[in-house]
Design an enzyme around this catalytic site. Sequence first.
Site, PDB file in Angstrom:
ATOM      1  N   THR A  14      49.093  45.680  47.637  1.00 48.30           N
ATOM      2  CA  THR A  14      49.735  46.697  47.322  1.00 48.30           C
ATOM      3  C   THR A  14      49.086  48.115  47.148  1.00 48.30           C
ATOM      4  OG1 THR A  14      51.274  45.201  46.086  1.00 48.30           O
ATOM      5  CG2 THR A  14      51.291  47.299  45.243  1.00 48.30           C
ATOM      6  N   SER A  59      48.178  40.023  50.889  1.00 46.88           N
ATOM      7  CA  SER A  59      47.266  38.831  50.497  1.00 46.88           C
ATOM      8  C   SER A  59      47.848  37.703  50.648  1.00 46.88           C
ATOM      9  CB  SER A  59      46.468  38.979  49.169  1.00 46.88           C
ATOM     10  OG  SER A  59      47.364  38.740  48.004  1.00 46.88           O
ATOM     11  N   SER A  60      49.344  37.498  50.626  1.00 48.59           N
ATOM     12  CA  SER A  60      49.916  36.189  50.889  1.00 48.59           C
ATOM     13  C   SER A  60      49.616  35.665  52.112  1.00 48.59           C
ATOM     14  CB  SER A  60      51.459  36.237  50.783  1.00 48.59           C
ATOM     15  OG  SER A  60      51.681  36.920  49.317  1.00 48.59           O
TER      16      SER A  60
END
Length: 343
Positions: A14, A59-60
Amino acid sequence: MKKPSVLLIYTGGTIGMMQDPRSGELKPFNFKALSKQIPELEKFDINLSSISFAKPIDSSNMHPGVWVELATIIKHNYKLYDGFVILHGSDTMAYTASALSFMLENLAKPLVLTGSQLPIGIIRTDGKENLITAIEIAASLIKNKPIVTEVCVYFEYKLYRGNRTYKYNSAHFDAFKSPNYPALAEAGVDIKYNTAALLKPSKKQLIVHTHLDNDIAVLKLFPGLSKKITLAILNTEGIKAVILETYGAGNASTEEWFTSALKQAIDKGIIIYNVTQCAEGRVIQGMYETSSLLKKIGVVSGFDITFESAIAKLMFVLGKKLSVAKSKVLLETDLRGEITIQN
Ligand code: ASP
């Protein structure tokens, strides 16, 4: 006093995202745009260099291949910098921090992961403070020696041991907790280090481990967990270890079918790793009848390890290709300050 040098590695998350004007979705954007948003970086009396992933990721989408890439970047730049900062999405930051802590044996420099809940371009962003203080921590030297010599997560005024953290809040700036280990530092007017809690610097040479084995699964207990599903997981082809997410202090059902399913898996050489579902507290196999059986059949205790750290430690230990007995010993050994063993 020499001017400290810090390498900033931007992976995505983000902190560096921008809103797509059409869909409203947050998507990663390029790092040069990020540094433009923080002119304060220019004011640091630090030699700051940066590397950006060609394709920054949410980051997923993190996976062990990226951990190997990050560990390799650290290896190649280790002698050139006093400290390292990794910008990373908060969703899987605790996993990456844990993995890097195991992969970088004898780390003697600070490696600080940070990110933010709001993109840096947004006025109320938490990203600026997180990034600026993370850089300051990575650059902190006393008598030319780094204060912090481990993998950490810095978020919302707190520095934590990375392999002790988990993301517990998706809406607050204060997104991380380290339930079983105190904060390593707190940033207020000054940055106050909890010196007693910091890992002692290693005098040995850095060893970078890049073999991780993800032939693992998770069996989370819940009332009503079926035999069919349990057996399907334990009998998965090629499986080498299973995290058993137990209740409370490491307790599980004592139903005969369940214990014998675990025992059969253990007899086949599958490691069963007992990690509690509770965020705080620890596994004490033998405290209740419901965990004595687990100990008796050879289930490995996770003690007070976080789930994230347990995943990373398993991949790291299995990656070493040791015998099952040796792997079990390593899992029950404190390797990087990730567990507290009480006798
Ligand atoms: N989905 C984002 C990520 O983990 C959330 C964040 O950066 O905080 O990449």
